[in-house]
Design a protein around this motif. Structure first.
Motif, PDB file in Angstrom:
ATOM      1  N   ALA A   1      23.529  20.806  54.650  1.00  0.00           N
ATOM      2  CA  ALA A   1      24.505  19.829  54.147  1.00  0.00           C
ATOM      3  C   ALA A   1      23.925  18.416  54.150  1.00  0.00           C
ATOM      4  O   ALA A   1      24.121  17.647  53.197  1.00  0.00           O
ATOM      5  N   VAL A   2      23.188  18.066  55.194  1.00  0.00           N
ATOM      6  CA  VAL A   2      22.635  16.714  55.309  1.00  0.00           C
ATOM      7  C   VAL A   2      21.588  16.451  54.226  1.00  0.00           C
ATOM      8  O   VAL A   2      21.449  15.319  53.747  1.00  0.00           O
ATOM      9  N   GLU A   3      20.861  17.498  53.822  1.00  0.00           N
ATOM     10  CA  GLU A   3      19.839  17.333  52.787  1.00  0.00           C
ATOM     11  C   GLU A   3      20.437  16.905  51.444  1.00  0.00           C
ATOM     12  O   GLU A   3      19.739  16.355  50.602  1.00  0.00           O
TER      13      GLU A   3
ATOM     14  N   ALA B   1      24.853  10.999  59.622  1.00  0.00           N
ATOM     15  CA  ALA B   1      24.754  12.465  59.619  1.00  0.00           C
ATOM     16  C   ALA B   1      23.374  12.906  60.077  1.00  0.00           C
ATOM     17  O   ALA B   1      23.241  13.864  60.853  1.00  0.00           O
ATOM     18  N   GLU B   2      22.344  12.213  59.632  1.00  0.00           N
ATOM     19  CA  GLU B   2      20.984  12.544  60.039  1.00  0.00           C
ATOM     20  C   GLU B   2      20.793  12.324  61.539  1.00  0.00           C
ATOM     21  O   GLU B   2      20.111  13.111  62.209  1.00  0.00           O
ATOM     22  N   ARG B   3      21.380  11.258  62.070  1.00  0.00           N
ATOM     23  CA  ARG B   3      21.253  10.976  63.508  1.00  0.00           C
ATOM     24  C   ARG B   3      21.919  12.070  64.334  1.00  0.00           C
ATOM     25  O   ARG B   3      21.355  12.539  65.327  1.00  0.00           O
ATOM     26  N   ARG B   4      23.105  12.501  63.920  1.00  0.00           N
ATOM     27  CA  ARG B   4      23.800  13.553  64.660  1.00  0.00           C
ATOM     28  C   ARG B   4      23.047  14.878  64.571  1.00  0.00           C
ATOM     29  O   ARG B   4      23.013  15.649  65.534  1.00  0.00           O
ATOM     30  N   LEU B   5      22.440  15.140  63.417  1.00  0.00           N
ATOM     31  CA  LEU B   5      21.655  16.359  63.264  1.00  0.00           C
ATOM     32  C   LEU B   5      20.454  16.337  64.203  1.00  0.00           C
ATOM     33  O   LEU B   5      20.151  17.344  64.857  1.00  0.00           O
ATOM     34  N   GLN B   6      19.770  15.203  64.286  1.00  0.00           N
ATOM     35  CA  GLN B   6      18.625  15.082  65.182  1.00  0.00           C
ATOM     36  C   GLN B   6      19.060  15.241  66.638  1.00  0.00           C
ATOM     37  O   GLN B   6      18.368  15.893  67.441  1.00  0.00           O
TER      38      GLN B   6
ATOM     39  N   ASP C   1      28.287  21.557  68.753  1.00  0.00           N
ATOM     40  CA  ASP C   1      29.267  20.508  68.455  1.00  0.00           C
ATOM     41  C   ASP C   1      28.645  19.390  67.612  1.00  0.00           C
ATOM     42  O   ASP C   1      29.241  18.935  66.625  1.00  0.00           O
ATOM     43  N   LEU C   2      27.461  18.938  68.000  1.00  0.00           N
ATOM     44  CA  LEU C   2      26.793  17.858  67.270  1.00  0.00           C
ATOM     45  C   LEU C   2      26.430  18.293  65.847  1.00  0.00           C
ATOM     46  O   LEU C   2      26.546  17.505  64.901  1.00  0.00           O
TER      47      LEU C   2
ATOM     48  N   GLU D   1      30.087  17.825  59.097  1.00  0.00           N
ATOM     49  CA  GLU D   1      31.342  17.211  58.647  1.00  0.00           C
ATOM     50  C   GLU D   1      31.090  15.839  58.041  1.00  0.00           C
ATOM     51  O   GLU D   1      31.657  15.494  56.994  1.00  0.00           O
ATOM     52  N   GLN D   2      30.243  15.044  58.691  1.00  0.00           N
ATOM     53  CA  GLN D   2      29.914  13.715  58.183  1.00  0.00           C
ATOM     54  C   GLN D   2      29.250  13.814  56.808  1.00  0.00           C
ATOM     55  O   GLN D   2      29.582  13.061  55.888  1.00  0.00           O
ATOM     56  N   ALA D   3      28.324  14.765  56.677  1.00  0.00           N
ATOM     57  CA  ALA D   3      27.619  14.935  55.404  1.00  0.00           C
ATOM     58  C   ALA D   3      28.579  15.374  54.308  1.00  0.00           C
ATOM     59  O   ALA D   3      28.500  14.896  53.167  1.00  0.00           O
ATOM     60  N   GLU D   4      29.481  16.287  54.638  1.00  0.00           N
ATOM     61  CA  GLU D   4      30.432  16.776  53.641  1.00  0.00           C
ATOM     62  C   GLU D   4      31.408  15.683  53.218  1.00  0.00           C
ATOM     63  O   GLU D   4      31.781  15.593  52.037  1.00  0.00           O
TER      64      GLU D   4
END
Length: 261
Positions: free
Chosen positions: A178-180, A187-192, A208-209, A215-218
């Motif tokens: 989703a982030v891509e 969103a990238e920070r939460r994914l990392q 959870d993260l 969710e942020q990316a969507e």
């Protein structure tokens, strides 16, 4: 020596070294036929893998050699089955432990194919990493020739996981996809952060993260879509306005008296 001569000499020397290096590599005398080896498995479960070796005597001077194997599975049982050219079983041997050696492959015995079957328990994971995924050796086979020289036949590996780590990895994979699709630093920070939590074996936190990142990316993607739709709407209204204005102008010209009449 001129520059051109030196260049030619260097190329010749490299070619000779390559030929010598190829010549010193022992030719493999075994081919791997059918194999059934899992690519991933849950920690603590029992798995079975089967590998068949064919073309056992490619080298005419090699009519006898020994087979050895090792694994990172635990509570292991090896079964080595010998077959002749008709596919009939010649003999069978069993070994216990994470390694075995001394299984004799002899042409005079009529052995044409050898099947190695291993059963054992998937080991625990020492260090979790999201990328690359943690893996273990299901089985590795070696050929030992007379005189002590050893050639690796092949090695089969698989990833291993727990229920919690698999859930976290799946959540991170979904979030990454989703982030891509968007340009969103949050969103990238939460994914990392989710990946770092996974590496620290905090799988619940990682899940959870990852969910937050997805969710942020969507949400960002939906906002971008609404913005594009709004632009399309404005563009459509402009086009309609131009068409209506053009039509009205044309009508107004039609109602004017003909100056030449």
């Amino acid at each position: 020596m001129t520059k051109t001569s030196w260049s030619r000499f260097s190329k010749l020397a490299l070619a000779c070294l390559f030929v010598l290096s190829v010549a010193t590599v022992p030719a493999a005398a075994v081919s791997v036929g059918d194999s059934t080896v899992t690519s991933d498995a849950e920690v603590g479960t029992e798995v079975t893998a089967t590998v068949t070796l064919t073309e056992l005597y490619q080298n005419p001077s090699l009519e006898e050699w020994t087979l050895a194997g090792n694994t990172e599975l635990t509570d292991v049982t090896w079964t080595v089955v010998y077959y002749d050219q008709t596919g009939s079983k010649v003999s069978q041997e069993s070994y216990d432990g994470q390694s075995f050696s001394g299984a004799s492959i002899v042409a005079d015995d009529g052995t044409s194919e050898v099947e190695i079957r291993i059963t054992g328990t998937v080991p625990s994971v020492d260090d979790y990493t999201y990328d690359p995924a943690q893996s273990f050796t299901v089985l590795a086979l070696e050929q030992t020739r007379e005189g002590g020289s050893t050639n690796e036949i092949d090695t089969w590996s698989a990833t291993h996981y727990t229920e919690e780590s698999r859930e976290a990895r799946t959540a991170i994979d979904d979030a990454a996809a989703a982030v891509e699709q968007v340009d969103d630093e949050e969103a990238e920070r939460r994914l990392q952060n989710a990946k770092e939590a996974y590496n620290g074996e905090e799988f619940s936190l990682a899940t959870d993260l990852a969910g937050q990142a997805q969710e942020q990316a969507e949400q960002t993607q939906q906002s971008n879509q609404r913005f594009r739709l709004a632009l399309y709407g404005v563009g459509g209204l402009v086009v309609i306005g131009l068409l209506v204005g053009g039509f009205l102008y044309w009508r107004s010209q039609q109602n004017k008296p003909d100056k030449l009449g």
